[in-house]
Design an enzyme around this catalytic site. Structure first.
Site, PDB file in Angstrom:
ATOM      1  N   ARG A 154       0.847  -1.190   0.000  1.00  0.00           N
ATOM      2  CA  ARG A 154       0.000   0.000   0.000  1.00  0.00           C
ATOM      3  C   ARG A 154       0.880   1.237   0.000  1.00  0.00           C
ATOM      4  O   ARG A 154       2.009   1.202   0.504  1.00  0.00           O
ATOM      5  CB  ARG A 154      -0.868   0.036   1.256  1.00  0.00           C
ATOM      6  CG  ARG A 154      -1.891  -1.068   1.331  1.00  0.00           C
ATOM      7  CD  ARG A 154      -2.761  -0.882   2.557  1.00  0.00           C
ATOM      8  NE  ARG A 154      -3.345   0.454   2.599  1.00  0.00           N
ATOM      9  CZ  ARG A 154      -4.369   0.860   1.869  1.00  0.00           C
ATOM     10  NH1 ARG A 154      -4.945   0.033   1.037  1.00  0.00           N
ATOM     11  NH2 ARG A 154      -4.821   2.087   1.959  1.00  0.00           N
ATOM     12  N   HIS A 172      12.709  -1.664  -3.198  1.00  0.00           N
ATOM     13  CA  HIS A 172      12.076  -1.791  -4.513  1.00  0.00           C
ATOM     14  C   HIS A 172      12.912  -2.710  -5.417  1.00  0.00           C
ATOM     15  O   HIS A 172      14.133  -2.545  -5.508  1.00  0.00           O
ATOM     16  CB  HIS A 172      11.939  -0.403  -5.153  1.00  0.00           C
ATOM     17  CG  HIS A 172      11.191  -0.456  -6.438  1.00  0.00           C
ATOM     18  ND1 HIS A 172       9.819  -0.562  -6.504  1.00  0.00           N
ATOM     19  CD2 HIS A 172      11.631  -0.468  -7.731  1.00  0.00           C
ATOM     20  CE1 HIS A 172       9.439  -0.627  -7.759  1.00  0.00           C
ATOM     21  NE2 HIS A 172      10.515  -0.574  -8.527  1.00  0.00           N
TER      22      HIS A 172
HETATM   23  C1  GRF Z   1      10.211  -7.565  -2.666  1.00  0.00           C
HETATM   24  O1  GRF Z   1      10.665  -7.958  -3.934  1.00  0.00           O
HETATM   25  C2  GRF Z   1      10.238  -6.058  -2.539  1.00  0.00           C
HETATM   26  O2  GRF Z   1      11.238  -5.458  -3.300  1.00  0.00           O
HETATM   27  C3  GRF Z   1       8.881  -5.677  -3.079  1.00  0.00           C
HETATM   28  O3  GRF Z   1       8.015  -6.683  -2.617  1.00  0.00           O
HETATM   29  C4  GRF Z   1       8.745  -7.897  -2.462  1.00  0.00           C
HETATM   30  C5  GRF Z   1       8.452  -8.436  -1.100  1.00  0.00           C
HETATM   31  O4  GRF Z   1       8.909  -9.719  -0.905  1.00  0.00           O
HETATM   32  N1  GRF Z   1       8.523  -4.350  -2.654  1.00  0.00           N
HETATM   33  P1  GRF Z   1       8.850 -10.381   0.545  1.00  0.00           P
HETATM   34  O5  GRF Z   1       7.402 -10.263   1.049  1.00  0.00           O
HETATM   35  O6  GRF Z   1       9.792  -9.666   1.434  1.00  0.00           O
HETATM   36  O7  GRF Z   1       9.235 -11.827   0.332  1.00  0.00           O
END
Ligand code: GRF
Length: 266
Positions: A154, A172
Site C-alpha cells: 500500500r 524496490h
Molecule cells: C520484494 O521484492 C520487494 O522489493 C517488493 O516486494 C517484495 C516483497 O517480498 N517491494 P517479501 O514479502 O519480502 O518476500
C-alpha cells in the site's frame, strides 16, 4: 520531496537512552505478503533482549519459556553492537511488524520470532483516513527510530511521513527511477534490459520516487523469466536491505539537503 520537518504532535521523536542505558535502534516493519525480507532483517539484525514470555507453567522453579537474543548477537560482533563490514551500530530490535493482509506469511514469521504484530487491514475501516490514523497511532506507540516498508503493498499516507520525517524507507526490486510500480521484475524482463537491480530509498509522497539510499545491480541473463530473475533479485534484497538499515542505525546516512535529492552515505 515533501518530507516535512518536525514531528507530528503526539508521536515521539527518536528515544534517547537514559544515562547508563544501552542504546537500541528500534525498527517497525510493514509487510503484506511472504515476508522473506522481514525474515532477512530478523536473521541478520534483530537482537532482542531476553524476555520471559511464559512464567505461569511452573511456579516452583521449572524452566520458564525464554525467548530472545539477550543482546548477544548471532554474528561475531560483541554484545550490544551489530557489526558487519566495519559498520558499528547500536543493538537493533524489531519492535513491531504491521501487516495489512490476514494470514500473510510475514505475520507468522514475526510471531515465530517473538515480535509484536498488528494486523491493520484497510477493509476494517470506514475510509482510508481512518485506516491511516490507526496505522500512525500504532506506529507511534511502538516508538520506532525507523519504519521499513518491506513488501508493503500500500502507499503510505502523508500522515505516516509527517509522523516520521526521513524515517520511512522502502525496498524496490528495480534500479529506480526505472520500473517503478508493482510489476518491476516482469516489466524489466519484457523490456529486455540487460541490467536491473534493487533500490532502497526514503519514502516521499510519490510512488517509488523518494531519494535513493542504496542500489545494487542484477544482470538479466538470456532466457530469464520473471521467476528466475526474481530469485536473484531477492538474494540481493536480503543482503542490501539489512546492510542499509545497519548503516542508518549507525548514523551514516544523511537525508538530502533542502533543494537536493542526494543522500549522503558515509
Ligand atoms: C520484494 O521484492 C520487494 O522489493 C517488493 O516486494 C517484495 C516483497 O517480498 N517491494 P517479501 O514479502 O519480502 O518476500
Amino acid at each position: 520531496m515533501g518530507q516535512p520537518d518536525g514531528d507530528t504532535p503526539g508521536c515521539a521523536a527518536p528515544r534517547e537512552p537514559a544515562p547508563g542505558e544501552e542504546p537500541v535502534f528500534r525498527i517497525a516493519v510493514l509487510a503484506s505478503g511472504s515476508g522473506s525480507n522481514l525474515q532477512a532483517i530478523i536473521d541478520r539484525l534483530h537482537r532482542p533482549l531476553f524476555e520471559v514470555i511464559d512464567t505461569d507453567e511452573d511456579a516452583t522453579g521449572g524452566a520458564a519459556n525464554v525467548q530472545g537474543g539477550g543482546g548477544a548477537p548471532r554474528g561475531d560482533a560483541p554484545a550490544g553492537v551489530a557489526e558487519a563490514g566495519g559498520v558499528h551500530a547500536p543493538r537493533i530490535e524489531i519492535v513491531l511488524v504491521i501487516c495489512d493482509t490476514a494470514g500473510a506469511r510475514a505475520l507468522e514469521r514475526a510471531e515465530r520470532a517473538g515480535i509484536r504484530t498488528a494486523l491493520i487491514p484497510v477493509g476494517d475501516f470506514k475510509d482510508r483516513d481512518e485506516h491511516d490514523l490507526a496505522l500512525v497511532t500504532r506506529l507511534c506507540e511502538a516508538e520506532p527510530d525507523l519504519v521499513v516498508l518491506a513488501g508493503y503493498m500500500r502507499i503510505v499516507s502523508s500522515a505516516v511521513l509527517k509522523a516520521f520525517p526521513w524515517r520511512v524507507i522502502n525496498l524496490h526490486p528495480a534500479l529506480l527511477p526505472m520500473f517503478p510500480g508493482t510489476h518491476s521484475i516482469s516489466d524489466a524482463v519484457r523490456y529486455g534490459v540487460k541490467v536491473t537491480g534493487v533500490t532502497v530509498h526514503f519514502v516521499d509522497p510519490g510512488v517509488d520516487t523518494g531519494p535513493v539510499i542504496a542500489q545494487e545491480a542484477v544482470r538479466v541473463e538470456d532466457g530469464d523469466t520473471p521467476e528466475t530473475l526474481a530469485a536473484r533479485i531477492h538474494e540481493v534484497e536480503h543482503r542490501l536491505l539489512p546492510a542499509t538499515i545497519r548503516l542508518i542505525a549507525a548514523g551514516r546516512v544523511k537525508p538530502p539537503l533542502p533543494g537536493s535529492r542526494v543522500v549522503q552515505v558515509d
